[in-house]
Write a protein that holds these residues in place. Structure first.
Motif, PDB file in Angstrom:
ATOM      1  N   THR A  51     -12.598 -43.390 -47.652  1.00  0.00           N
ATOM      2  CA  THR A  51     -13.691 -43.865 -48.501  1.00  0.00           C
ATOM      3  C   THR A  51     -13.340 -43.671 -49.967  1.00  0.00           C
ATOM      4  O   THR A  51     -12.812 -42.636 -50.361  1.00  0.00           O
ATOM      5  N   ASP A  54     -18.024 -47.066 -52.859  1.00  0.00           N
ATOM      6  CA  ASP A  54     -18.747 -47.867 -51.872  1.00  0.00           C
ATOM      7  C   ASP A  54     -17.821 -48.708 -51.010  1.00  0.00           C
ATOM      8  O   ASP A  54     -18.265 -49.629 -50.331  1.00  0.00           O
ATOM      9  N   THR A  55     -16.518 -48.400 -51.025  1.00  0.00           N
ATOM     10  CA  THR A  55     -15.537 -49.164 -50.248  1.00  0.00           C
ATOM     11  C   THR A  55     -14.942 -48.279 -49.168  1.00  0.00           C
ATOM     12  O   THR A  55     -14.596 -47.125 -49.400  1.00  0.00           O
ATOM     13  N   TYR A  57     -11.886 -48.137 -46.271  1.00  0.00           N
ATOM     14  CA  TYR A  57     -10.605 -48.711 -45.856  1.00  0.00           C
ATOM     15  C   TYR A  57     -10.290 -48.193 -44.460  1.00  0.00           C
ATOM     16  O   TYR A  57     -10.187 -46.987 -44.248  1.00  0.00           O
ATOM     17  N   THR A  72     -11.069 -53.814 -44.720  1.00  0.00           N
ATOM     18  CA  THR A  72     -11.741 -53.296 -45.911  1.00  0.00           C
ATOM     19  C   THR A  72     -13.212 -53.658 -45.830  1.00  0.00           C
ATOM     20  O   THR A  72     -13.559 -54.810 -45.575  1.00  0.00           O
ATOM     21  N   ASN A  73     -14.085 -52.670 -46.035  1.00  0.00           N
ATOM     22  CA  ASN A  73     -15.527 -52.871 -46.043  1.00  0.00           C
ATOM     23  C   ASN A  73     -16.042 -52.541 -47.442  1.00  0.00           C
ATOM     24  O   ASN A  73     -15.783 -51.457 -47.947  1.00  0.00           O
ATOM     25  N   SER A  74     -16.765 -53.473 -48.045  1.00  0.00           N
ATOM     26  CA  SER A  74     -17.343 -53.257 -49.373  1.00  0.00           C
ATOM     27  C   SER A  74     -18.859 -53.337 -49.275  1.00  0.00           C
ATOM     28  O   SER A  74     -19.399 -54.323 -48.773  1.00  0.00           O
ATOM     29  N   ARG A  75     -19.526 -52.272 -49.757  1.00  0.00           N
ATOM     30  CA  ARG A  75     -20.979 -52.210 -49.657  1.00  0.00           C
ATOM     31  C   ARG A  75     -21.638 -52.563 -50.981  1.00  0.00           C
ATOM     32  O   ARG A  75     -21.231 -52.083 -52.037  1.00  0.00           O
ATOM     33  N   PHE A  76     -22.665 -53.413 -50.891  1.00  0.00           N
ATOM     34  CA  PHE A  76     -23.471 -53.811 -52.037  1.00  0.00           C
ATOM     35  C   PHE A  76     -24.929 -53.624 -51.630  1.00  0.00           C
ATOM     36  O   PHE A  76     -25.521 -54.524 -51.034  1.00  0.00           O
ATOM     37  N   THR A  80     -23.040 -55.116 -46.376  1.00  0.00           N
ATOM     38  CA  THR A  80     -21.637 -54.713 -46.312  1.00  0.00           C
ATOM     39  C   THR A  80     -20.808 -55.901 -45.851  1.00  0.00           C
ATOM     40  O   THR A  80     -21.075 -56.475 -44.792  1.00  0.00           O
ATOM     41  N   PHE A  82     -16.937 -57.291 -44.785  1.00  0.00           N
ATOM     42  CA  PHE A  82     -15.654 -56.760 -44.333  1.00  0.00           C
ATOM     43  C   PHE A  82     -14.665 -57.892 -44.088  1.00  0.00           C
ATOM     44  O   PHE A  82     -15.037 -59.004 -43.726  1.00  0.00           O
ATOM     45  N   TYR A  95     -20.062 -59.699 -42.069  1.00  0.00           N
ATOM     46  CA  TYR A  95     -20.968 -58.877 -42.855  1.00  0.00           C
ATOM     47  C   TYR A  95     -21.930 -58.136 -41.939  1.00  0.00           C
ATOM     48  O   TYR A  95     -22.151 -58.503 -40.785  1.00  0.00           O
TER      49      TYR A  95
END
Length: 125
Positions: A51, A54-55, A57, A72-76, A80, A82, A95
């Motif tokens: 981690t 907010d990303t 891997y 890769t997961n990116s949270r907003f 999320t 991926f 997502y």
């Protein structure tokens, strides 16, 4: 759907909802540091979760298919996204959206797999 994609979605689901009623494979042996979790399961599959803000891997090795994969997961906020790729050329995107105790999940893969499903802390997936 390939095993790596199943494991990465399951990992993401467990991280997102914290509780699952599905039957899981044999427990893995894991080592943890501040930002990194590295595990090997009884079948010889290996994966790690790192981690950074907010990303997330994820990287892994699928013993059966003898292939490596990364996601890769990116949270907003509650959403999320991926993306992932495997050493055999398969790629996937998707997502996960949190709505209260429920997650709405959608993904598609270059291997032809795709799905939309909903998970709840109470009823599972």
């Amino acid at each position: 759907m390939k095993t790596a994609l199943k494991y990465s979605l399951l990992s993401l689901g467990l991280l997102m909802i914290g509780n699952a009623s599905a039957q899981l494979p044999a427990l893995a042996t894991c080592t943890r540091s501040a930002n990194l979790l590295a595990c090997v399961d009884a079948d010889g599959n290996a994966y790690s979760v790192n981690t950074v803000g907010d990303t997330l891997y994820l990287r892994g090795f699928e013993k059966t298919g003898r292939r490596y994969w990364a996601q890769t997961n990116s949270r907003f906020g509650q959403l999320t996204f991926f993306t992932g790729v495997a050493s055999d050329g398969e790629a996937w995107v998707g997502y996960t959206r949190r709505v209260g105790w429920t997650t709405i999940n959608r993904f598609s893969s270059s291997g032809g797999s795709g799905a939309k499903f909903t998970c709840s802390r109470i009823t599972g997936c």
